[in-house]
Design a protein around this motif. Sequence first.
Motif, short mmCIF file in Angstrom:
data_model
loop_
_atom_site.label_atom_id
_atom_site.label_comp_id
_atom_site.label_asym_id
_atom_site.label_seq_id
_atom_site.Cartn_x
_atom_site.Cartn_y
_atom_site.Cartn_z
N ASP A 146 1.03 -1.41 0.05
CA ASP A 146 0.01 0.04 0.02
C ASP A 146 0.86 1.36 0.01
O ASP A 146 1.61 1.62 0.96
CB ASP A 146 -0.85 0.18 1.31
CG ASP A 146 -1.77 1.16 1.16
OD1 ASP A 146 -1.85 1.91 0.38
OD2 ASP A 146 -2.72 1.41 2.26
N SER A 200 -0.27 4.43 -0.55
CA SER A 200 -1.19 5.51 -0.38
C SER A 200 -0.58 6.88 0.27
O SER A 200 -0.55 8.06 -0.16
CB SER A 200 -2.49 5.14 0.28
OG SER A 200 -2.16 4.66 1.51
N ARG A 222 -2.97 1.03 -11.29
CA ARG A 222 -2.80 -0.39 -10.88
C ARG A 222 -2.31 -1.27 -11.87
O ARG A 222 -3.22 -1.20 -13.01
CB ARG A 222 -3.89 -0.91 -9.96
CG ARG A 222 -4.02 -0.10 -8.66
CD ARG A 222 -2.94 -0.14 -7.70
NE ARG A 222 -3.12 0.56 -6.65
CZ ARG A 222 -3.06 1.88 -6.19
NH1 ARG A 222 -2.20 2.27 -7.10
NH2 ARG A 222 -3.38 2.32 -5.04
#
Length: 448
Positions: free
Chosen positions: A52, A54, A97
Amino acid sequence: MELNIVSREIIKPSSQTLHLKPYNLCLFDQLIPDTFVSVILFYPVHDPTVIDHSEAITQLKKSLSKALILYYPLSGRTKHNLYVDDFCSGVIFLEARVKCKMYEFFQRKNESQNQLVPFQPFCREKTGDVPPIAFQVNVFSCGGIALGISLCHKNADAATLSHFLKTWAAFSTGSPEKIIKPDLSSPAILFPPQTNDFLNKSTSLMDRLWFSEGDYVTKKYVFRAKSIETLKERAKSKRVPTPSRNEAISCLIWKHAMAASWAASGSPKPSVAGQAVNMRPRMKSVHGDNSLDNALGNFFWWALAAFDPDDYNVESSSDVELSELVVQMKGATSDFFNGDFISEVMTGNKEGLTEIMNQLEYMCSIELAEPDFIMFTSWKGYYNEVDFGFGKPFSVGTIGKVGPAFRNLVILVDADDQWGKGSVETFITLQRKEMALLESDDTFRFYL
């Protein structure tokens, strides 16, 4: 390859730029067609437990907003091929992605690289409301990141993009000492934008030199250090006893691309190789500094080397000596720096404009002979050090597939980390038929 865009945002400078006056393009900017060039920075995963990203992407957005304050012309919109305005318009920031691992991506065909950037490279564009620069952060299933950049060449060259990315990275990592402040005033003062017939004629010429209809393909070839040393030994002569790495590689590609062209057309013809030369180190800014190193925009020109088979009584490509092409290319770059062009252009204003006009007229005379053109540019040292906090790039990518109209182009990129110290990746764009001939050329492939 399955790739999904999961978010699309417009990133604007973190402080208002409404009060700023329009930023004038310089003459060099005006001459370049509206077209996007691609740069892709590949960052492999260092911690396999971190998938992740983010938090890191949020930090990229915040620091990008800060970098755009200094480089605010990249956040505006180009108007009438004269100036940039509307700096609060912002830049495109995509997040994607990628459903494959980074090492699997490198095993795919080169065309896949186009999926990692916002705009297809080297197409004729009508930029209008399109930002001068756009970004796409691609996260692979293994956690690796590829930052894809689409830069409108009318607004900046490789050196400007390098300075911008290093500044963005400096904001991202909290390293203010690494920030590179751009010189925004010198370009248009030294080379003011033009609005006369000269500009219309010159932009038409430059469009023809950059674009020609055809079925173009781009292939990546790797030259490793040991092969490069062998190649340099073969390329040397009494006139050029120590050819550079780039000269040896470029002239090998020139020689065999020439051979492919002659084989495809059925007869020898003149060939012109252009070497992109960064003029900044040889020029002085209006602020009295030693150079224009930090100048925003386009401060490069083409050093042109020509080979006419009639001048050498050459009937077959096998008779073309690599060392002679190196002499021609070395001579072109030496004349560029030591001749009238750079000395006159350094003065800027009227004298510089006159010399640029002379060069464009010279290009017109070359074009009349209808030679093959092949252009070379080296990105040595530009992007391999850009570190946003997750290490330096493992690899630097660029063109996947150009548009249906372009010219032969070769981009040289350092590839120490991927292929060993001293290695070079070359991205070669040729007509499909000529590329097939190059790929089957055993003499060329000997050095790969």
